[in-house]
Design an enzyme around this catalytic site. Structure first.
Site, PDB file in Angstrom:
ATOM      1  N   HIS A   1       0.851  -1.196   0.000  1.00 45.37           N
ATOM      2  CA  HIS A   1       0.000   0.000   0.000  1.00 45.37           C
ATOM      3  C   HIS A   1       0.883   1.242   0.000  1.00 45.37           C
ATOM      4  O   HIS A   1       1.700   1.440   0.903  1.00 45.37           O
ATOM      5  CB  HIS A   1      -0.934  -0.011   1.213  1.00 45.37           C
ATOM      6  CG  HIS A   1      -1.959  -1.096   1.119  1.00 45.37           C
ATOM      7  ND1 HIS A   1      -2.411  -1.792   2.208  1.00 45.37           N
ATOM      8  CD2 HIS A   1      -2.610  -1.600   0.038  1.00 45.37           C
ATOM      9  CE1 HIS A   1      -3.312  -2.681   1.807  1.00 45.37           C
ATOM     10  NE2 HIS A   1      -3.451  -2.588   0.492  1.00 45.37           N
TER      11      HIS A   1
ATOM     12  N   GLU B   1       1.553   3.736   2.971  1.00 49.32           N
ATOM     13  CA  GLU B   1       2.004   3.178   4.245  1.00 49.32           C
ATOM     14  C   GLU B   1       3.530   3.250   4.296  1.00 49.32           C
ATOM     15  O   GLU B   1       4.245   2.254   4.242  1.00 49.32           O
ATOM     16  CB  GLU B   1       1.437   1.759   4.400  1.00 49.32           C
ATOM     17  CG  GLU B   1      -0.093   1.799   4.418  1.00 49.32           C
ATOM     18  CD  GLU B   1      -0.773   0.440   4.434  1.00 49.32           C
ATOM     19  OE1 GLU B   1      -0.081  -0.586   4.563  1.00 49.32           O
ATOM     20  OE2 GLU B   1      -2.016   0.410   4.334  1.00 49.32           O
TER      21      GLU B   1
ATOM     22  N   HIS C   1       2.797  -3.651   6.756  1.00 51.17           N
ATOM     23  CA  HIS C   1       1.785  -2.630   6.470  1.00 51.17           C
ATOM     24  C   HIS C   1       1.786  -1.632   7.621  1.00 51.17           C
ATOM     25  O   HIS C   1       2.437  -1.837   8.646  1.00 51.17           O
ATOM     26  CB  HIS C   1       0.390  -3.275   6.362  1.00 51.17           C
ATOM     27  CG  HIS C   1       0.180  -4.053   5.113  1.00 51.17           C
ATOM     28  ND1 HIS C   1      -0.619  -3.613   4.084  1.00 51.17           N
ATOM     29  CD2 HIS C   1       0.675  -5.248   4.711  1.00 51.17           C
ATOM     30  CE1 HIS C   1      -0.614  -4.494   3.103  1.00 51.17           C
ATOM     31  NE2 HIS C   1       0.165  -5.510   3.457  1.00 51.17           N
TER      32      HIS C   1
ATOM     33  N   GLU D   1       1.170  -4.865  11.168  1.00 48.08           N
ATOM     34  CA  GLU D   1       0.712  -3.482  11.049  1.00 48.08           C
ATOM     35  C   GLU D   1       1.611  -2.662  11.964  1.00 48.08           C
ATOM     36  O   GLU D   1       1.593  -2.826  13.178  1.00 48.08           O
ATOM     37  CB  GLU D   1      -0.761  -3.358  11.470  1.00 48.08           C
ATOM     38  CG  GLU D   1      -1.754  -4.111  10.577  1.00 48.08           C
ATOM     39  CD  GLU D   1      -2.011  -3.440   9.223  1.00 48.08           C
ATOM     40  OE1 GLU D   1      -1.480  -2.316   9.001  1.00 48.08           O
ATOM     41  OE2 GLU D   1      -2.716  -4.034   8.397  1.00 48.08           O
TER      42      GLU D   1
END
Ligand SMILES: [Zn+2]
Length: 533
Positions: free
Chosen positions: A95, A98, A234, A307
């Site tokens: 992404h 990010e 991410h 994350e």
């Protein structure tokens, strides 16, 4: 003059319908200069490889939609040589916005190269892992998206790639919704081209995702996936997430209980080192077509999503932390990275030594994915029906409909009413090596179904064969001729492999023979292991 030329070239590209990588690359603004744009990343990893040619090699796994190379690194002693070592994969920046997720892979390269050969405790640990593992890093899965994001002032909050959608004016596919396992299955992605989590017109429609798929598929050697553990980075949320993402169910049919317990043990162990929360990927909301679901479902790789910082995501603040936090947040994950690399030889060991012994010996197969068994290996099988196949069996009077783990078994035809007919069906496992001390045991679960009319020649037999296919040992046989029906029920078989095979490469041969007329002969096998000792 010069600007006229550039305009003319630009027009040419437009006229030809080509996609051109802009000549002037976008860059991070001065206040975020410590972040790496795509060109800065490329320069950095190439200089690292030039400095450490013995154990770092950079290469491209494919190209992005706009034609940028998808750069990767291999880190291992004897780089470029397949030594059969357990392999680990890290990747970042599926992404675009990010940003920290593009820094972690660079950090891993830096940390491994900087610590290699040092005499400190950390240096020794890293040196050992570089020697005993083959580590792969894909630095930026979505370089087009990142470079586009950097053209905003300061940024564009861009998430997807830069691929146009056929039949729509919208641009971009969410690369972490475009993987092919249960793609678009479960409301965990969008079918609208303008949505942030647009899954693409079909699974694997994005070249970046296909490149990841093809690279991971290429690591299957002789039926065995060499990559054992993986993290995709991410932001944000400070979470360690394991599959599945597509369902809220902890233990759906496409996961084994052993693997779930292993995911939990590994996830929690890593979370203890970085202070993240460890949970199943769907715990907040389900997503489908994401990378870790495919990595586990298709390859049984112990695959995690991290994350990264900060704790709450979904805002500009979360995507674009100040560059002052990069060093701290990278370092925060160092021990989790080293843990994951360490466990690549046997992820099951995360649950304890007993699990390593039972599941990481010379051979392991829970039959949930294809791992290179060969049906009719000599080409001389005579069975006309009910040949060995790996699958989810239907229940019938002499066939069990269950599996010991997951959903799949090796069985003489998955359909009901199709037993072995007309002769013999044979299947061989991939070869395994008996330990040098000759101490090894074959373990498997099996069932056999025979009608009362079955004779002594109607049989299920477990043998060992050598690399030339010669039968060298019968380990177990169940045959008819008793005059009674042999009802199928799961049985446990544990047989010592004779010590005379020490150091040899062998395969397991399973045969089922139906020599008579109208007899029903069926068999099923699950959880095949050769353990040391
Ligand atoms: Zn993401």
């Amino acid at each position: 003059m010069r600007s006229t030329l550039i305009v003319a070239l630009g027009l040419l590209f437009v006229l030809a319908g080509m996609t051109a990588v802009p000549a002037t690359a976008a860059d991070y603004p001065a206040e975020d200069a410590r972040y790496h744009s795509y060109p800065e990343m490329v320069r950095h990893i190439k200089s690292k490889a030039a400095k450490h040619p013995g154990f770092v090699r950079v290469f491209s796994i494919g190209t992005s939609y706009q034609g940028r190379k998808l750069w990767a690194a291999e880190i291992s002693d004897n780089v470029g040589t397949d030594e059969g070592e357990p392999e680990v994969l890290f990747d970042g920046l599926h992404h675009a916005r990010e940003h920290l997720s593009g820094e972690m892979p660079i950090y891993i390269l830096n940390m491994l190269t900087n610590q290699y050969g040092k005499k400190t405790a950390l240096g020794k640990r890293v040196t050992n892992l570089v020697k005993k593992r083959r580590t792969w890093i894909v630095f930026m899965v979505n370089p087009d998206g990142l470079q586009y994001d950097l053209t905003g002032s300061p940024y564009r909050s861009w998430r997807k790639n830069r691929q146009p959608t056929p039949g729509s004016s919208k641009v971009g596919t969410d690369l972490n919704r475009n993987y092919g396992y249960r793609w678009g299955c479960c409301g965990g992605s969008s079918g609208s081209p303008g949505a942030l989590d647009y899954r693409g017109p079909r699974a694997w429609s994005s070249p970046e995702v296909r490149a990841m798929r093809d690279f991971v598929n290429s690591r299957v050697v002789n039926g065995v996936q060499r990559i054992k553990t993986h993290i995709t980075f991410h932001t944000a949320g400070e979470q360690v997430l394991w599959p599945y993402a597509y369902t809220y169910k902890d233990l759906p049919a496409d996961m084994t209980a052993l693997d779930l317990a292993t995911f939990r043990a590994m996830g929690k162990a890593m979370a203890r080192t970085n202070g993240y929360a460890a949970k199943q990927s769907s715990s907040l909301y389900p997503t489908d077509g994401d990378m870790i679901d495919w990595m586990y479902a298709r390859h049984r790789i112990f695959s995690f999503t991290f994350e990264l910082y900060p704790r709450s995501g979904g805002t500009k603040r979360a995507w674009y932390p100040n560059d002052e936090v990069i060093v701290r947040e990278n370092k925060r994950n160092r021990d989790a990275i080293l843990y994951l690399m360490g466990k690549a030889w046997c992820p099951y060991q995360a649950q304890g030594a007993k699990y390593a012994r039972n599941n990481c010996g010379p051979f392991f197969d829970d039959l949930e994915i294809g791992r290179g068994w060969r049906v009719n290996p000599r080409g001389s099988d005579t069975a006309t029906d009910g040949r060995w196949v790996r699958g989810d069996p239907r229940k019938s009077p002499l066939q069990l409909g269950s599996a010991v783990s997951g959903t799949s078994v090796l069985v003489t035809g998955t359909q009901s009413g199709h037993d072995v007919d007309g002769g013999v069906t044979t299947v061989w496992s991939p070869h395994f090596r008996v330990p040098g001390n000759g101490q090894a045991t074959l373990r498997l679960k099996y069932w056999v179904g025979l009608t009362s009319s079955a004779g002594p020649a109607d049989a299920f037999t477990v043998r060992l064969v050598d690399t030339s296919g010669k039968r060298v040992k019968v380990l177990h046989k169940v045959s008819g001729g008793t005059g009674a029906t042999h009802k199928p029920a799961w049985q446990f078989l544990s047989k010592k492999i004779p010590a005379r095979f020490a150091g040899q490469r062998l395969a397991i041969e399973l045969t089922v023979a139906d020599r008579g007329n109208e007899n029903i002969v069926e068999a099923g096998v699950d959880q095949v292991r050769v353990v040391a000792g």
